[in-house]
Design a protein around this motif. Structure first.
Motif, PDB file in Angstrom:
ATOM      1  N   VAL A  78       1.046  -1.286  -0.013  1.00  0.00           N
ATOM      2  CA  VAL A  78       0.231   0.055  -0.146  1.00  0.00           C
ATOM      3  C   VAL A  78       1.072   1.193   0.048  1.00  0.00           C
ATOM      4  O   VAL A  78       1.767   1.481   0.760  1.00  0.00           O
ATOM      5  N   ILE A  79       0.684   2.072  -0.896  1.00  0.00           N
ATOM      6  CA  ILE A  79       1.639   3.379  -1.182  1.00  0.00           C
ATOM      7  C   ILE A  79       0.770   4.633  -1.051  1.00  0.00           C
ATOM      8  O   ILE A  79      -0.273   4.735  -1.175  1.00  0.00           O
ATOM      9  N   ALA A  80       1.562   5.834  -0.867  1.00  0.00           N
ATOM     10  CA  ALA A  80       1.081   6.913  -0.767  1.00  0.00           C
ATOM     11  C   ALA A  80       2.306   7.876  -0.840  1.00  0.00           C
ATOM     12  O   ALA A  80       3.389   7.618  -0.895  1.00  0.00           O
ATOM     13  N   ALA A  81       1.769   9.297  -1.280  1.00  0.00           N
ATOM     14  CA  ALA A  81       2.820  10.163  -1.305  1.00  0.00           C
ATOM     15  C   ALA A  81       3.571  10.672  -0.057  1.00  0.00           C
ATOM     16  O   ALA A  81       2.857  10.513   1.149  1.00  0.00           O
ATOM     17  N   PRO A  82       4.754  10.915  -0.067  1.00  0.00           N
ATOM     18  CA  PRO A  82       5.439  11.267   1.471  1.00  0.00           C
ATOM     19  C   PRO A  82       4.624  12.222   2.201  1.00  0.00           C
ATOM     20  O   PRO A  82       4.612  12.491   3.397  1.00  0.00           O
ATOM     21  N   ALA A 108       0.890   9.304   5.729  1.00  0.00           N
ATOM     22  CA  ALA A 108       2.127   8.932   5.581  1.00  0.00           C
ATOM     23  C   ALA A 108       3.078   9.088   6.812  1.00  0.00           C
ATOM     24  O   ALA A 108       4.187   9.305   6.476  1.00  0.00           O
ATOM     25  N   GLN A 109       2.458   9.359   7.981  1.00  0.00           N
ATOM     26  CA  GLN A 109       3.326   9.658   9.223  1.00  0.00           C
ATOM     27  C   GLN A 109       3.775   8.333   9.602  1.00  0.00           C
ATOM     28  O   GLN A 109       3.114   7.228   9.282  1.00  0.00           O
ATOM     29  N   PRO A 110       4.744   8.606  10.510  1.00  0.00           N
ATOM     30  CA  PRO A 110       5.279   7.098  11.201  1.00  0.00           C
ATOM     31  C   PRO A 110       4.362   6.332  11.790  1.00  0.00           C
ATOM     32  O   PRO A 110       3.154   7.117  12.603  1.00  0.00           O
ATOM     33  N   GLY A 111       4.478   5.156  11.825  1.00  0.00           N
ATOM     34  CA  GLY A 111       3.392   4.224  12.451  1.00  0.00           C
ATOM     35  C   GLY A 111       2.319   3.848  11.421  1.00  0.00           C
ATOM     36  O   GLY A 111       2.133   4.329  10.319  1.00  0.00           O
ATOM     37  N   ALA A 112       1.650   2.809  11.711  1.00  0.00           N
ATOM     38  CA  ALA A 112       0.777   2.177  10.870  1.00  0.00           C
ATOM     39  C   ALA A 112      -0.757   3.049  10.832  1.00  0.00           C
ATOM     40  O   ALA A 112      -1.218   3.330  11.902  1.00  0.00           O
ATOM     41  N   PRO A 113      -1.344   3.294   9.861  1.00  0.00           N
ATOM     42  CA  PRO A 113      -2.707   4.100   9.735  1.00  0.00           C
ATOM     43  C   PRO A 113      -3.605   3.219  10.048  1.00  0.00           C
ATOM     44  O   PRO A 113      -3.583   1.734   9.988  1.00  0.00           O
ATOM     45  N   ALA A 114      -4.502   3.596  10.747  1.00  0.00           N
ATOM     46  CA  ALA A 114      -5.836   2.862  11.283  1.00  0.00           C
ATOM     47  C   ALA A 114      -6.643   2.568  10.195  1.00  0.00           C
ATOM     48  O   ALA A 114      -6.878   3.029   9.022  1.00  0.00           O
ATOM     49  N   PHE A 142      10.066   8.759  -3.873  1.00  0.00           N
ATOM     50  CA  PHE A 142       8.947   9.521  -4.311  1.00  0.00           C
ATOM     51  C   PHE A 142       7.618   9.042  -3.704  1.00  0.00           C
ATOM     52  O   PHE A 142       6.686   9.610  -3.871  1.00  0.00           O
ATOM     53  N   LEU A 143       7.747   7.704  -3.309  1.00  0.00           N
ATOM     54  CA  LEU A 143       6.525   7.038  -2.734  1.00  0.00           C
ATOM     55  C   LEU A 143       7.035   6.383  -1.236  1.00  0.00           C
ATOM     56  O   LEU A 143       8.185   6.193  -1.057  1.00  0.00           O
ATOM     57  N   VAL A 144       5.946   6.277  -0.437  1.00  0.00           N
ATOM     58  CA  VAL A 144       6.288   5.544   0.784  1.00  0.00           C
ATOM     59  C   VAL A 144       5.353   4.348   0.814  1.00  0.00           C
ATOM     60  O   VAL A 144       4.248   4.350   0.459  1.00  0.00           O
ATOM     61  N   GLU A 145       5.764   3.414   1.650  1.00  0.00           N
ATOM     62  CA  GLU A 145       5.044   2.223   1.895  1.00  0.00           C
ATOM     63  C   GLU A 145       4.200   2.378   3.443  1.00  0.00           C
ATOM     64  O   GLU A 145       4.750   2.741   4.174  1.00  0.00           O
ATOM     65  N   LEU A 146       3.050   1.864   3.181  1.00  0.00           N
ATOM     66  CA  LEU A 146       2.208   2.287   4.651  1.00  0.00           C
ATOM     67  C   LEU A 146       2.045   0.895   5.082  1.00  0.00           C
ATOM     68  O   LEU A 146       1.659  -0.194   4.293  1.00  0.00           O
ATOM     69  N   ALA A 147       2.381   0.634   6.484  1.00  0.00           N
ATOM     70  CA  ALA A 147       2.188  -0.556   6.971  1.00  0.00           C
ATOM     71  C   ALA A 147       0.804  -1.003   7.341  1.00  0.00           C
ATOM     72  O   ALA A 147       0.072  -0.205   7.883  1.00  0.00           O
ATOM     73  N   VAL A 148       0.435  -2.065   6.800  1.00  0.00           N
ATOM     74  CA  VAL A 148      -0.796  -2.702   7.097  1.00  0.00           C
ATOM     75  C   VAL A 148      -0.722  -4.111   7.594  1.00  0.00           C
ATOM     76  O   VAL A 148       0.291  -4.992   7.023  1.00  0.00           O
TER      77      VAL A 148
END
Length: 298
Positions: free
Chosen positions: A169-173, A178-184, A255-261
């Motif tokens: 799962v990706i988002a722009a920085p 894209a903040q530290p930690g896994a999104p809810a 250019f992209l960041v990975e979101l932890a899921v």
């Protein structure tokens, strides 16, 4: 047709040698067999093909007319026979490959280059589409094998696991998620999702893996090309789920960041073949190359 390849070979050899005796020696045949074949061919031609001058045979006008076409047929048959004899040792010809988007764009170019280096007499054409399009092309005989992301739903095709792939799962920085930690899950479900079109293997795997955790999501854009999705996500238009193979360069460059899921986004890549069709040497050689690269990604 009563005109056989052997008769044409004898005709050409007699024309070259000018004598039945020498032609028989060159063909490892008896003189009587050569004379009989020549007589039968002349009967089928409606008249003599040679002028007889003692033991010497010279082509007449009818013979000169038929010699070049006969020679072309004999040479073509010899070339075909050579192809048959070589087919077991050296793959030759054109292999038609179909691949879904991620495989076709990010895995196959290097594989096809390796295949070409190994087998100079072989070549390949590549049809890139979504999973459903690749399945249909193989069912209709437009390609010789297919490589797809995720499971196949075509009952008429033979399937074989090839290797694993991992989605991210990706988002722009600069995206709020894209903040530290896994999104809810609730925040991710409320985000604008930029997705592949229906019929895409990537879309199917994302839905089956993420929706049970998210509960729902909000498709914002459907795009038929991975590169377009990456650019839209880079621009901050939303989040997406794509193969790590497709975004590894953008992740490395920031250019992209990975979101932890907390979801297993691993999926199989699948080889499709027609049912009950024996593999040619060319097809088998490519399958062997695929087997060599069957390591897991991610």
């Amino acid at each position: 047709m009563a005109i056989t390849l052997r008769k044409l070979e004898i005709f050409c050899q007699v024309a070259d040698c000018g004598q039945v005796t020498r032609a028989a020696e060159a063909l490892l045949l008896g003189q009587s067999a050569v004379s009989m074949a020549l007589a039968e061919l002349e009967q089928q031609a409606g008249g003599p093909l040679f002028l007889r001058q003692g033991r010497r045979l010279l082509l007449n006008d009818r013979g000169r007319l038929l010699l070049e076409p006969a020679r072309q047929i004999v040479q073509a048959a010899a070339a075909f026979d050579q192809l048959l004899s070589e087919s077991g040792a050296q793959p030759r010809g054109l292999l038609r490959i179909g691949a879904s988007t991620t495989i076709g764009n990010y895995l196959l170019p290097a594989l096809l280059a390796d295949f070409s280096r190994r087998y100079p007499a072989a070549s390949a054409s590549l049809l890139v589409g979504n999973t459903r399009q690749v399945e249909r092309a193989l069912e209709r005989g437009r390609i010789d094998l297919g490589l797809i992301e995720g499971p196949s739903h075509a009952s008429l095709l033979q399937t074989r696991p090839w290797r694993d792939d991992v989605l991210v799962v990706i988002a722009a920085p600069q995206h709020p998620l894209a903040q530290p930690g896994a999104p809810a899950a609730t925040a991710l479900a409320a985000a604008d999702w930029i997705l592949r079109e229906a019929g895409s293997g990537t879309r199917e795997v994302c839905e089956s893996a993420l929706l049970p955790w998210l509960g729902s999501w909000r498709p914002y854009l459907e795009l038929g090309h991975t590169e377009a999705i990456k650019k839209a996500v880079e621009a901050g238009m939303g989040v997406s789920c794509l193969s790590r193979l497709a975004v590894q360069r953008e992740l490395q460059l920031g250019f992209l960041v990975e979101l932890a899921v907390p979801v297993d986004l691993r999926r199989p890549l699948t080889l499709l073949l027609p049912r009950q069709h024996p593999a040619t040497r060319l097809l088998q050689a490519f399958i062997e190359l695929l087997d060599e690269t069957a390591q897991t990604e991610g």
